[in-house]
Design a protein around this motif. Structure first.
Motif, PDB file in Angstrom:
ATOM      1  N   GLN A 131     -11.185 -12.609   6.114  1.00 19.33           N
ATOM      2  CA  GLN A 131     -11.052 -11.836   4.885  1.00 19.33           C
ATOM      3  C   GLN A 131     -12.224 -12.126   3.960  1.00 19.33           C
ATOM      4  O   GLN A 131     -12.488 -13.270   3.608  1.00 19.33           O
ATOM      5  CB  GLN A 131      -9.745 -12.148   4.162  1.00 19.33           C
ATOM      6  N   HIS A 132     -12.944 -11.084   3.608  1.00 24.02           N
ATOM      7  CA  HIS A 132     -14.017 -11.147   2.621  1.00 24.02           C
ATOM      8  C   HIS A 132     -13.785 -10.030   1.609  1.00 24.02           C
ATOM      9  O   HIS A 132     -13.091  -9.055   1.891  1.00 24.02           O
ATOM     10  CB  HIS A 132     -15.383 -10.985   3.290  1.00 24.02           C
ATOM     11  N   TRP A 133     -14.413 -10.188   0.452  1.00 27.23           N
ATOM     12  CA  TRP A 133     -14.243  -9.178  -0.582  1.00 27.23           C
ATOM     13  C   TRP A 133     -14.649  -7.800  -0.072  1.00 27.23           C
ATOM     14  O   TRP A 133     -15.663  -7.636   0.612  1.00 27.23           O
ATOM     15  CB  TRP A 133     -15.085  -9.527  -1.814  1.00 27.23           C
ATOM     16  N   LEU A 134     -13.850  -6.813  -0.423  1.00 19.95           N
ATOM     17  CA  LEU A 134     -14.228  -5.417  -0.233  1.00 19.95           C
ATOM     18  C   LEU A 134     -13.493  -4.568  -1.246  1.00 19.95           C
ATOM     19  O   LEU A 134     -12.440  -4.954  -1.759  1.00 19.95           O
ATOM     20  CB  LEU A 134     -13.950  -4.929   1.198  1.00 19.95           C
ATOM     21  N   ARG A 135     -14.045  -3.411  -1.513  1.00 13.42           N
ATOM     22  CA  ARG A 135     -13.372  -2.415  -2.354  1.00 13.42           C
ATOM     23  C   ARG A 135     -13.460  -1.067  -1.654  1.00 13.42           C
ATOM     24  O   ARG A 135     -14.528  -0.683  -1.147  1.00 13.42           O
ATOM     25  CB  ARG A 135     -13.992  -2.323  -3.740  1.00 13.42           C
ATOM     26  N   LEU A 136     -12.348  -0.380  -1.600  1.00 15.94           N
ATOM     27  CA  LEU A 136     -12.276   0.916  -0.925  1.00 15.94           C
ATOM     28  C   LEU A 136     -11.706   1.940  -1.893  1.00 15.94           C
ATOM     29  O   LEU A 136     -10.655   1.722  -2.500  1.00 15.94           O
ATOM     30  CB  LEU A 136     -11.392   0.811   0.318  1.00 15.94           C
ATOM     31  N   GLU A 137     -12.403   3.071  -2.008  1.00 19.03           N
ATOM     32  CA  GLU A 137     -11.919   4.185  -2.813  1.00 19.03           C
ATOM     33  C   GLU A 137     -11.667   5.368  -1.885  1.00 19.03           C
ATOM     34  O   GLU A 137     -12.473   5.664  -1.002  1.00 19.03           O
ATOM     35  CB  GLU A 137     -12.950   4.570  -3.881  1.00 19.03           C
ATOM     36  N   GLY A 138     -10.533   6.021  -2.075  1.00 22.63           N
ATOM     37  CA  GLY A 138     -10.190   7.153  -1.230  1.00 22.63           C
ATOM     38  C   GLY A 138      -9.180   8.041  -1.905  1.00 22.63           C
ATOM     39  O   GLY A 138      -8.902   7.917  -3.104  1.00 22.63           O
ATOM     40  N   SER A 139      -8.616   8.955  -1.120  1.00 19.36           N
ATOM     41  CA  SER A 139      -7.595   9.848  -1.657  1.00 19.36           C
ATOM     42  C   SER A 139      -6.608  10.191  -0.559  1.00 19.36           C
ATOM     43  O   SER A 139      -6.948  10.238   0.627  1.00 19.36           O
ATOM     44  CB  SER A 139      -8.223  11.124  -2.229  1.00 19.36           C
ATOM     45  N   HIS A 140      -5.382  10.415  -0.977  1.00 16.85           N
ATOM     46  CA  HIS A 140      -4.330  10.836  -0.048  1.00 16.85           C
ATOM     47  C   HIS A 140      -3.373  11.750  -0.795  1.00 16.85           C
ATOM     48  O   HIS A 140      -2.947  11.435  -1.910  1.00 16.85           O
ATOM     49  CB  HIS A 140      -3.571   9.637   0.523  1.00 16.85           C
ATOM     50  N   ALA A 141      -3.068  12.896  -0.194  1.00 14.23           N
ATOM     51  CA  ALA A 141      -2.132  13.867  -0.771  1.00 14.23           C
ATOM     52  C   ALA A 141      -2.517  14.227  -2.200  1.00 14.23           C
ATOM     53  O   ALA A 141      -1.661  14.355  -3.087  1.00 14.23           O
ATOM     54  CB  ALA A 141      -0.712  13.311  -0.722  1.00 14.23           C
ATOM     55  N   GLY A 142      -3.838  14.378  -2.424  1.00 13.82           N
ATOM     56  CA  GLY A 142      -4.325  14.797  -3.728  1.00 13.82           C
ATOM     57  C   GLY A 142      -4.411  13.713  -4.777  1.00 13.82           C
ATOM     58  O   GLY A 142      -4.771  13.993  -5.922  1.00 13.82           O
ATOM     59  N   LYS A 143      -4.101  12.473  -4.411  1.00 14.64           N
ATOM     60  CA  LYS A 143      -4.158  11.372  -5.364  1.00 14.64           C
ATOM     61  C   LYS A 143      -5.211  10.356  -4.945  1.00 14.64           C
ATOM     62  O   LYS A 143      -5.290   9.994  -3.774  1.00 14.64           O
ATOM     63  CB  LYS A 143      -2.791  10.697  -5.471  1.00 14.64           C
ATOM     64  N   THR A 164      -7.654   3.093  -5.197  1.00 13.82           N
ATOM     65  CA  THR A 164      -8.655   2.037  -5.053  1.00 13.82           C
ATOM     66  C   THR A 164      -7.952   0.789  -4.527  1.00 13.82           C
ATOM     67  O   THR A 164      -6.912   0.387  -5.074  1.00 13.82           O
ATOM     68  CB  THR A 164      -9.351   1.714  -6.389  1.00 13.82           C
ATOM     69  N   ILE A 165      -8.508   0.208  -3.477  1.00 17.52           N
ATOM     70  CA  ILE A 165      -7.988  -1.019  -2.898  1.00 17.52           C
ATOM     71  C   ILE A 165      -9.074  -2.074  -2.988  1.00 17.52           C
ATOM     72  O   ILE A 165     -10.226  -1.826  -2.580  1.00 17.52           O
ATOM     73  CB  ILE A 165      -7.586  -0.811  -1.418  1.00 17.52           C
ATOM     74  N   GLU A 166      -8.739  -3.234  -3.514  1.00 19.67           N
ATOM     75  CA  GLU A 166      -9.702  -4.333  -3.583  1.00 19.67           C
ATOM     76  C   GLU A 166      -9.066  -5.559  -2.930  1.00 19.67           C
ATOM     77  O   GLU A 166      -7.916  -5.891  -3.206  1.00 19.67           O
ATOM     78  CB  GLU A 166     -10.109  -4.630  -5.023  1.00 19.67           C
ATOM     79  N   LEU A 197       0.830  -1.209   0.000  1.00 21.56           N
ATOM     80  CA  LEU A 197       0.000   0.000   0.000  1.00 21.56           C
ATOM     81  C   LEU A 197       0.864   1.258   0.000  1.00 21.56           C
ATOM     82  O   LEU A 197       0.524   2.248  -0.651  1.00 21.56           O
ATOM     83  CB  LEU A 197      -0.921  -0.011   1.224  1.00 21.56           C
ATOM     84  N   ALA A 198       1.975   1.214   0.731  1.00 19.11           N
ATOM     85  CA  ALA A 198       2.873   2.367   0.750  1.00 19.11           C
ATOM     86  C   ALA A 198       3.507   2.591  -0.621  1.00 19.11           C
ATOM     87  O   ALA A 198       3.583   3.727  -1.112  1.00 19.11           O
ATOM     88  CB  ALA A 198       3.946   2.161   1.816  1.00 19.11           C
ATOM     89  N   LYS A 199       3.960   1.506  -1.255  1.00 19.79           N
ATOM     90  CA  LYS A 199       4.623   1.627  -2.547  1.00 19.79           C
ATOM     91  C   LYS A 199       3.657   1.996  -3.661  1.00 19.79           C
ATOM     92  O   LYS A 199       3.956   2.844  -4.512  1.00 19.79           O
ATOM     93  CB  LYS A 199       5.329   0.309  -2.880  1.00 19.79           C
ATOM     94  N   THR A 200       2.475   1.380  -3.656  1.00 20.34           N
ATOM     95  CA  THR A 200       1.530   1.561  -4.759  1.00 20.34           C
ATOM     96  C   THR A 200       0.773   2.875  -4.662  1.00 20.34           C
ATOM     97  O   THR A 200       0.547   3.553  -5.680  1.00 20.34           O
ATOM     98  CB  THR A 200       0.527   0.395  -4.788  1.00 20.34           C
TER      99      THR A 200
END
Length: 221
Positions: free
Chosen positions: A199-211, A214-216, A153-156
């Protein structure tokens, strides 16, 4: 960091619609995709029909004004059972995080948390009500390898470790006071019940530092 849309599976969408719309008084609507959308301030939670016979569950937290946690507790307690914290205490105190919180279930068995973060400038003099669920504060991400997931998550996406910690082999917080990812090892117990994380399916959309990001996670079943 801001958490904008959290997509989850739920076994009974009408039950979810009644709870979030009628009990909590939040704006809800059924989407053309036959998903249930719940609006929470700057965020939304979208529930998708789970496969019959399955009971996926998750953890997520809602931000409330930092001066209204007790008011929120009373308001929720009049509408749904609340979960005791450790040693039966009603309120969880997180001094390292400059926050306090309490917990409850929704009909799908999701562990919800209302959290007041004292560093956020969101105080209000208005009586507590549905409009004071200000948005998503936390989203639980269950993984079989917390350090590896955190590094990805940090790298991507450039998501930082939370400045207040912790960063453990089986648990880590990433993001900012405004929005956090709670990474936990499969099988580790969620507060306050100790229920093992799955662990179950989820999708998260957000923003950090203007970018935007999406995490699935998990299979979409």
């Amino acid at each position: 960091m801001q958490l904008q849309t959290l997509c989850l599976l739920a076994p009974d969408l009408p039950q979810q619609k009644h709870f979030y719309g009628e009990v909590l008084g939040l704006p809800t609507q059924l989407l053309p995709t036959e998903e249930l959308e719940v609006h929470l301030g700057f965020s939304r939670v979208v529930f998708r029909q789970a496969v019959p016979g399955t009971k996926p569950y998750y953890h997520f937290a809602l931000t409330v004004p930092h001066n209204q946690l007790q008011a929120a507790y009373g308001w929720l307690a009049a509408r749904t059972p609340l979960l005791p914290f450790l040693n039966g205490e009603p309120i969880a105190d997180f001094p390292n995080w400059q926050a306090q919180a309490f917990y409850f279930y929704d009909p799908a068995g999701n562990i919800l948390e209302c959290i007041a973060r004292f560093e956020l400038p969101n105080a209000t003099a208005e009586p507590f009500g549905p409009t004071h669920f200000l948005g998503l504060s936390e989203a639980g991400i269950v993984t079989d390898n917390v350090p590896r997931t955190g590094a990805t998550l940090a790298k991507t996406h450039g998501i930082p470790d939370f400045c207040r910690g912790p960063k453990l082999p089986n648990f880590a917080a990433m993001g900012t006071d405004e929005g956090l990812l709670i990474l936990t090892q499969e099988g580790r117990g969620w507060l306050p019940t100790g229920q093992p994380a799955e662990q179950h399916w989820l999708r998260l959309e957000g923003s950090h530092a203007g970018k935007s990001f999406t995490i699935e996670v998990g299979p979409n079943t």
